[in-house]
Design a protein around this motif. Structure first.
Motif, PDB file in Angstrom:
ATOM      1  N   ALA A 152      32.917  33.932  40.238  1.00 11.33           N
ATOM      2  CA  ALA A 152      32.472  35.064  39.428  1.00 11.33           C
ATOM      3  C   ALA A 152      32.664  36.379  40.186  1.00 11.33           C
ATOM      4  N   GLN A 153      32.370  36.362  41.486  1.00 10.53           N
ATOM      5  CA  GLN A 153      32.574  37.560  42.297  1.00 10.53           C
ATOM      6  C   GLN A 153      34.047  37.920  42.377  1.00 10.53           C
ATOM      7  N   GLU A 205      35.187  39.491  39.089  1.00 13.13           N
ATOM      8  CA  GLU A 205      34.737  40.872  38.928  1.00 13.13           C
ATOM      9  C   GLU A 205      35.530  41.810  39.841  1.00 13.13           C
ATOM     10  N   ARG A 229      38.899  42.340  38.364  1.00 13.38           N
ATOM     11  CA  ARG A 229      38.827  43.278  37.235  1.00 13.38           C
ATOM     12  C   ARG A 229      38.766  44.711  37.752  1.00 13.38           C
ATOM     13  N   GLN A 230      37.920  44.944  38.757  1.00 17.62           N
ATOM     14  CA  GLN A 230      37.809  46.281  39.331  1.00 17.62           C
ATOM     15  C   GLN A 230      39.141  46.731  39.941  1.00 17.62           C
ATOM     16  N   ARG A 246      40.113  45.708  46.906  1.00 17.30           N
ATOM     17  CA  ARG A 246      39.382  44.861  45.958  1.00 17.30           C
ATOM     18  C   ARG A 246      40.064  43.495  45.801  1.00 17.30           C
ATOM     19  N   ALA A 293      38.533  39.887  46.734  1.00 14.17           N
ATOM     20  CA  ALA A 293      38.442  38.817  45.732  1.00 14.17           C
ATOM     21  C   ALA A 293      38.954  37.503  46.304  1.00 14.17           C
TER      22      ALA A 293
END
Length: 250
Positions: A53-54, A57, A60-61, A77, A81
């Protein structure tokens, strides 16, 4: 790129810590081996789910930052990830695309390759690396990636179209014919009449170009066992979906 290769280390440490805590808690509360095992299984699922999940996200960022032109932030980012979950495919795709836009094709290819090493059944990783290699004129390597992708997802009409086009560009017409026939059968099974008609037209054109090298058209009783087997294979879209397509013309 070391950060990508070693990206799973932090996540592994967190998962190990979670497992140790779950096991210790189970034993302290008097749980037997079976209950302790259940606790460990639950902790593993929680740790893996949280890490993924991290990673999602952060990916996505990263995509949003990349779209805004903030390449450095997007890079950080994406790398973060991958550190959270080294098996999260979209992070590798985004990171590789970021390197490609920056003109660093070598690092982009390395990123896709690392992703393929970590993500099971990473069809899109093969696809992305194939596209990069094709742009560099490395047709055989691009075809090998597309063949690997088709082997993993043989019912993907888009992949078969890409593979057939790659064969044509490389002059491997018998292999392209095999892919077109497989696509025709696949489209017919899916009820996609437009795609089936287009694939059938392509197959007919390739068959004319190839002539007697076409195992299906080569004389009925005189085909011999090898050509008969090739003809049967060309008509069966569900069978071995790898580099055998290219071997049909040999």
């Amino acid at each position: 790129m070391c950060a990508v290769r070693c990206g799973g280390a932090a996540g592994a440490v967190r998962r190990a810590r979670a497992l140790a805590i779950a096991l210790a808690a189970a034993l302290l509360h008097g749980a037997g081996p079976a209950r302790a095992s259940e606790a460990v299984g639950w902790a593993t699922a929680q740790a893996v789910g949280w890490a993924t999940a991290q990673a999602a996200e952060l990916t996505r960022q990263a995509g949003a930052r990349a779209a805004a032109g903030e390449a450095d932030v997007a890079l950080a980012r994406y790398l973060e990830a991958v550190r959270f979950d080294a098996t999260y495919g979209p992070a590798y795709l985004g990171l590789g695309a970021l390197y490609e836009r920056a003109g660093d094709l070598r690092e982009a290819e390395r990123t896709y390759t690392v992703g393929l090493d970590h993500v099971r059944g990473f069809v899109e990783g093969h696809r992305a690396r194939a596209a990069l290699r094709a742009r560099e004129g490395r047709r055989d390597e691009a075809i090998a990636d597309l063949e690997a992708a088709v082997a993993l997802r043989g019912d993907d009409a888009g992949l078969l179209q890409e593979l057939a086009a790659a064969y044509v560009a490389a002059g491997a017409l018998p292999a392209a014919l095999g892919a077109a026939r497989r696509l025709t059968a696949l489209a017919a099974q899916a009820g996609d009449s437009a795609l089936a008609a287009a694939a059938r037209t392509q197959a007919r054109a390739l068959s004319v170009l190839i002539g007697e090298a076409d195992p299906v058209r080569a004389g009925g009783r005189d085909r011999g066992p090898v050509r008969r087997a090739l003809a049967a294979h060309a008509a069966a879209p569900g069978r071995a979906q790898t580099g055998s397509l290219r071997r049909e013309g040999r």
